[in-house]
Enzyme design. Sequence first.
Site, PDB file in Angstrom:
ATOM      1  N   GLU A   1       0.823  -1.206   0.000  1.00 45.84           N
ATOM      2  CA  GLU A   1       0.000   0.000   0.000  1.00 45.84           C
ATOM      3  C   GLU A   1       0.858   1.257   0.000  1.00 45.84           C
ATOM      4  O   GLU A   1       0.553   2.240  -0.665  1.00 45.84           O
ATOM      5  CB  GLU A   1      -0.948   0.013   1.218  1.00 45.84           C
ATOM      6  CG  GLU A   1      -2.103  -0.966   1.115  1.00 45.84           C
ATOM      7  CD  GLU A   1      -2.862  -0.822  -0.193  1.00 45.84           C
ATOM      8  OE1 GLU A   1      -3.230   0.320  -0.566  1.00 45.84           O
ATOM      9  OE2 GLU A   1      -3.079  -1.852  -0.871  1.00 45.84           O
TER      10      GLU A   1
ATOM     11  N   HIS B   1       3.078 -10.145  -9.447  1.00 47.55           N
ATOM     12  CA  HIS B   1       4.538 -10.324  -9.524  1.00 47.55           C
ATOM     13  C   HIS B   1       5.233  -9.226  -8.723  1.00 47.55           C
ATOM     14  O   HIS B   1       6.171  -9.482  -7.969  1.00 47.55           O
ATOM     15  CB  HIS B   1       4.995 -10.304 -10.980  1.00 47.55           C
ATOM     16  CG  HIS B   1       6.481 -10.160 -11.133  1.00 47.55           C
ATOM     17  ND1 HIS B   1       7.357 -11.169 -10.811  1.00 47.55           N
ATOM     18  CD2 HIS B   1       7.252  -9.109 -11.532  1.00 47.55           C
ATOM     19  CE1 HIS B   1       8.600 -10.755 -11.018  1.00 47.55           C
ATOM     20  NE2 HIS B   1       8.563  -9.506 -11.448  1.00 47.55           N
ATOM     21  N   SER B   2       4.764  -8.003  -8.887  1.00 48.66           N
ATOM     22  CA  SER B   2       5.337  -6.866  -8.159  1.00 48.66           C
ATOM     23  C   SER B   2       4.346  -5.727  -8.257  1.00 48.66           C
ATOM     24  O   SER B   2       3.270  -5.875  -8.836  1.00 48.66           O
ATOM     25  CB  SER B   2       6.668  -6.442  -8.781  1.00 48.66           C
ATOM     26  OG  SER B   2       6.437  -5.817 -10.039  1.00 48.66           O
TER      27      SER B   2
ATOM     28  N   SER C   1      19.344  -8.149  -8.804  1.00 50.93           N
ATOM     29  CA  SER C   1      18.129  -8.312  -9.598  1.00 50.93           C
ATOM     30  C   SER C   1      18.205  -9.398 -10.654  1.00 50.93           C
ATOM     31  O   SER C   1      17.183  -9.951 -11.038  1.00 50.93           O
ATOM     32  CB  SER C   1      17.787  -6.999 -10.304  1.00 50.93           C
ATOM     33  OG  SER C   1      17.705  -5.948  -9.399  1.00 50.93           O
TER      34      SER C   1
END
Lengths: 374, 464
Positions: free
Chosen positions: B141, B356-357, B227
Amino acid sequence: MAAASCTLRSTPLPAAVGSPAARSLLAASTRPVRANQRCLVVKAQKRELMMWEALREGLDEEMERDPTVCLMGEDVGHYGGSYKVSHGLYKKYGDMRLLDTPICENGFMGMGVGAAMTGLRPIVEGMNMGFLLLAFNQISNNCGMLHYTSGGQFKVPMVIRGPGGVGRQLGAEHSQRLESYFQSIPGVQLVACSTAANSKALLKSAIRSDNPIIFFEHVLLYNVKGEVHGPDYCQCLERAELVREGTDVTIFCYSRMRYVVMQAVAELEKQGYNPEVVDLISLKPFDMETISKSIKKTRKAIIVEECMKTGGIGASLSAVIHESLFNELDHEVLRLSSQDVPTSYAYELEAATIVQPEKVVAAVHKVCGVRVAA
Amino acid sequence: MLAAWRTVAQRRQCPRAPALLAAARHLASQTAAASTQSASVAAEVPSSSSGSEPSARLLSSSQQPEERMDFPGGSVPFTAAMSFLGGTFSPRAPLPCYRTIDSAGLAIADADIPHELDQETAVKMYKTMVTLQTVDVIFYEAQRQGRFSFYMTSSGEEATAIGSAAALTNDDVIFSQYREQGVIMYRGFSVQDMAHQCFGNIHEQGKGRQMPIHYGSKALNFHTISSTLATQLPHAVGAAYALKLQKRNACAVAYFGEGAASEGDFHAALNFAATLKAPVVFICRNNGWAISTPATDQYRGDGIAGRGPGYGMASLRVDGGDARAVYNATAAARKIAVEQQVPVLVEAMSYRSGHHSTSDDSSRYRAAEEMRQWRARDPVARFQRWLVDQGWWSDAQDTSARQEARRDVIKALETAQKAPKPPLSAMFEDVYARMPWHLEKQQAEVFAHVRTHPDACPADIPVK
């Protein structure tokens, strides 16, 4: 000193009236140590070895001194390495510290990164530098980055080494020059050795450094003979070598091009020129102190490199010289590089792709003007 | 361990020894058989004298059939039958999925439990799950509100991360992909630490250099996340190699998803670990989705566990939503890795309940019904049910734990947001062990620019 036949011989160090090479080494041994460079210097003990033997000796000394030093790669253990740099060392240090890996460059490069972050000082050998293109992801995204992105928590004290450059008709895929591809990677240091002496001394420094070092050897220089120093002599990784002191023009070179340039110098001397030759050694970062001191003296610069014209080491060096030494130059910097073509197999075509001594001579004529022999 | 290496060394010294030995044995049997050669065999030999030409005898058909092929890789039996195996030919049943608690959270009778969960560990696991769920919801959020740039939840995979973390020791070196925040949390990375990292302020270990959720802590033996997919797998092999050289009672652990397992580094790492006998526990989170790519578009074989035996590696498939099964699987795998100094592969089957993100909206490619079915078997709820059945947890405790977690997470975000950012000078540090001249020069240029153009640098970022 048979200069004409010194195609593949390293610049000898005569005992007679100090040659530039001897002077530079002696100077190195007496030069005050800079605060930000670790140069361990003691009275030199010299013997003559071939470059592969010199590298092997340096590796042996560092492995004996520090049990965290290890070597990994294809055929480096029992086979002793394709160029014999680790010949017989497995008998002394065992199979674990001379680790033969399956064929996967990205695999063993990543393994080296992980081992380096876990307290070891791994040396990763690419059988040919060109194969390390497969390892580019690990080198760029992890090896060069992880010390930074981890906030300095994890360090990567690795040495990545192997033979590169144009050999004798090895074909395009085995004639790659990776220094230009690697030079942009943040976080890695690039070093190119050229003589038996500096190969051993630089390798020792590279192994002791906490930075990841990409250490360029040349496939045709392994049998070059030269005097080497004792076990305590480490050469500064960030310092260029003054090969020949001169006044007319500065010729920058590295790796095998040092010998091409010195062949040209033999001819240029006959024609009455007095060039200064600087072997860059440190391809990243450049030794600006030596570079600017030389250019301020000669006011002319020629860069002789084996990598391609486009995006080569010379391209970076030329830019840096023009930016910081513009007013010290009487002529734009000339760059002699390989053609932007895959290296042919055919002997004559291969020879035409790379810089030959005649081109160096012609470049000096262009920059200094044609001279009548004295 | 040393014996295994010596055997390898001996074989290396004479790689063709087995082949030569077999050939010598064959030759001896040939010579013995020659004296009782049948007429039909002799007829094949053109010369008249059958007993005095060893070479002619060799050419004749053998009385003793060769049974095995000895080659540098080992020894395999011959067969005259040609039968393909795998693919559409004699398809094998998939590896079964080990579980000890069913989808409703009820314990399965007679399940293998080689490593019993004690109350303290089980409660710590559950509390970490509660905190993790709270962090995931609130941080997600916060990103949506623009407080930081990026977040990834691990909804549906809490049991995989925390169940496995609980089975490791603090000496085990962990390499993760990006959806294993439960692992670092179990080890002791606080919610405050996580908030600092996501805001990239001066308190976070990474000094504000990595994007959110790229946690790393040397103190907790958890490597900074990179990453790039699957690059951590060869790192784990290298770390295991280091642990082996240092003779430590520990292993390396590498987490990755089923999508990352398609990368070349997966193959490299597993082949290396098995060949070099590196003590690595490879833990695959098969959560069914790689962004919008379902697992059916990721591989055609038997998932990830099915690949392990091909590398010569012990492999296990486990219900990733069953924290107790994951705990047992990891504890057993770790024991094998450390005691036998070999790698092990564990595939935890679960489901990525979230997107996923924050850069993804999975409702665009997933059926709501599929997501609903998986939410109904939420791993945290299953473990909670089991915990309650043990008498180790209650609804009242749950409510209070969740309230406390919520308070802590909100406070952590506020504290992290208010903390100062790292100075501009930090941009150039740690690139090398000591700053080289070209970075000093670039740093000086940046400072000079900021001095003459103060609004080029945000007010809340100090220069030095």
